[in-house]
Design an enzyme around this catalytic site. Sequence first.
Site, PDB file in Angstrom:
ATOM      1  N   HIS A 157       0.580  -6.258  19.709  1.00  0.00           N
ATOM      2  CA  HIS A 157       0.971  -5.155  20.537  1.00  0.00           C
ATOM      3  C   HIS A 157       2.038  -4.549  20.755  1.00  0.00           C
ATOM      4  O   HIS A 157       1.706  -2.883  21.030  1.00  0.00           O
ATOM      5  CB  HIS A 157      -0.269  -5.859  21.309  1.00  0.00           C
ATOM      6  CG  HIS A 157      -0.896  -6.403  21.533  1.00  0.00           C
ATOM      7  ND1 HIS A 157      -2.351  -5.134  21.534  1.00  0.00           N
ATOM      8  CD2 HIS A 157      -1.505  -7.260  21.089  1.00  0.00           C
ATOM      9  CE1 HIS A 157      -3.495  -6.061  21.493  1.00  0.00           C
ATOM     10  NE2 HIS A 157      -3.255  -7.568  21.213  1.00  0.00           N
ATOM     11  N   ASP A 364       7.606   1.971  22.276  1.00  0.00           N
ATOM     12  CA  ASP A 364       6.207   1.713  23.190  1.00  0.00           C
ATOM     13  C   ASP A 364       5.198   0.935  21.926  1.00  0.00           C
ATOM     14  O   ASP A 364       5.287   1.949  20.930  1.00  0.00           O
ATOM     15  CB  ASP A 364       4.736   2.660  23.565  1.00  0.00           C
ATOM     16  CG  ASP A 364       4.935   1.819  24.643  1.00  0.00           C
ATOM     17  OD1 ASP A 364       4.124   0.652  24.990  1.00  0.00           O
ATOM     18  OD2 ASP A 364       4.314   2.440  26.042  1.00  0.00           O
TER      19      ASP A 364
HETATM   20  O1  F6P Z   1       2.232  -4.708  24.654  1.00  0.00           O
HETATM   21  C1  F6P Z   1       2.499  -5.450  25.190  1.00  0.00           C
HETATM   22  C2  F6P Z   1       1.446  -6.282  26.267  1.00  0.00           C
HETATM   23  O2  F6P Z   1       1.088  -7.341  26.515  1.00  0.00           O
HETATM   24  C3  F6P Z   1       0.085  -4.849  26.520  1.00  0.00           C
HETATM   25  O3  F6P Z   1      -0.385  -4.788  26.237  1.00  0.00           O
HETATM   26  C4  F6P Z   1       0.523  -5.200  28.498  1.00  0.00           C
HETATM   27  O4  F6P Z   1       1.505  -3.647  28.948  1.00  0.00           O
HETATM   28  C5  F6P Z   1       1.926  -5.653  29.309  1.00  0.00           C
HETATM   29  O5  F6P Z   1       2.259  -6.042  28.094  1.00  0.00           O
HETATM   30  C6  F6P Z   1       0.830  -6.827  29.895  1.00  0.00           C
HETATM   31  O6  F6P Z   1       2.830  -6.990  30.322  1.00  0.00           O
HETATM   32  P1  F6P Z   1       1.937  -8.819  31.592  1.00  0.00           P
HETATM   33  O7  F6P Z   1       1.222  -9.482  30.942  1.00  0.00           O
HETATM   34  O8  F6P Z   1       3.518  -9.031  31.191  1.00  0.00           O
HETATM   35  O9  F6P Z   1       1.949  -7.678  32.796  1.00  0.00           O
END
Ligand code: F6P
Length: 486
Positions: A157, A364
Amino acid sequence: MNLVVVSNRVSRGKPSEPMTGGLAAALLPIVEKSGAIWVGSSGKVRDGNLKEPFAEIEALGTGALAMLDLPAAHYGGYYEGFANSALWPALHSRADLIRATQEDYLSYREVNAFMARALLRFRKTDSAFWVQDYHFLALGAELRDLGVTEPIGFFLHTPWPSRSVISGVPHHRELIEAMLAYDLIGFQTDEDCENFLSYAQSDLGLVVHDGVVISRHGRTRAAVFPIGIDPQQFAQLAAKASTHPDVSRLRRSLNGEKLAIGVDRLDYSKGLINRIKAFDRMWTLHPQLKRTASLLQIATPSRGAIEAYGNLQSEVARLVSDVNGLHGEVDWTPIRYLNKGYGQAVLAGLYRTAQVGVVTPLQDGMNLVAKEYVAAQNPVDPGVLVLSKFAGAANELDTALLVNPHDIDAMARTIAVALSMPLTERRMRWEAMMAKLRSHTIQQWFADFTEALHECQLDREALAPVIAEPVLWPLRSVPNGGARYH
Ligand code: F6P
């Protein structure tokens, strides 16, 4: 195909649940409708016999959600350590922030191995596994070590950086070799995919041809699957949300004033400091916008135990207070700054209330807030999206006002333009963006990836006798971007 989807964070499917990030919100509708089983972390940890993972299982639409307690001894090293203090900064090209110990790496590998063992419980004869994100780069290899022969796909992602940046991650070689146990690796953009293939060819010395990497694991296809949303469902949510008490209160409080909105996890990749500086600059350059346009910035706390995030939280709070102190008046606050999370049911209404959406990350993967802001707009009077050219979403939403988040003056001028854009231009830009959202929905993303995974499996079966032979690969071909599913 009995699909098993795996991610660190999961969503329990409640619209009031605070926003937990793009991935969890995006996967929810596809698990609910496809009948897949979604396995992830419960957010709790557990001591004891890790050979028998404990899972709480509940129904989720036609699918199911299995939440695992992760091993207490390794959770910190895995999540705050290797995943979010080594991989996350590197994937967002912040090599200067990479911090990782050998213990963190070992914990990361332990949790990947733990998850692989836990997944065996959900394996059936026609299973396929779809692993999400950087928390589980080595999960495919762990599954293969346990004898799993079914198709295993992976989707990243986040961005994938240049070779020199990813090489700053301790054990990068071992990890990326482990990734080649996946049959299919999906990226958000062509650039991410090309960076990965270039590393496989130049640093691992592997043959890369037509987006396929040949390694000791066999063939791995790398391809681009830009993630989408369900624009129709989000538009309905936004229309319904106009009566939500928080949304009505916001609207009343504006008194005809224009509003810009930013919604982000409190993360250094999101460009919050530069964005606030751009608003400061805008009110200095265009004093007539004081009292007539303000910013609502929602910054959801994230990964608070990590030093870089704690520092950012203090820095943003200080800057907001300085800007409010400088430009504010007894009855006007330039920036409303909220340090908490909101559910999508409220966010959709907040997006629709704001004339400008500011999504200005420094880096991003995709940024689904940008897509949600667009989908939430009122078609007869849509707002304007100001979008960083370094968000994956900029490849599709090219009729947004694209900005360089490092150029604060230019951002200030662009936000001022957005605030005064005439209706005809707003509609033209918005309609073009909506057309893109409608043609690349989350359902399409899911269908494209699972179909490509199935094709990889067919290829693997057809080529099995060939790749079982040890092969010397003297030839190198120029990497290309791989297929684009879009
Ligand atoms: O893309 C990375 C990601 O998995 C996103 O989907 C999400 O915004 C973020 O990281 C979630 O991070 P965490 O689970 O550490 O809050």
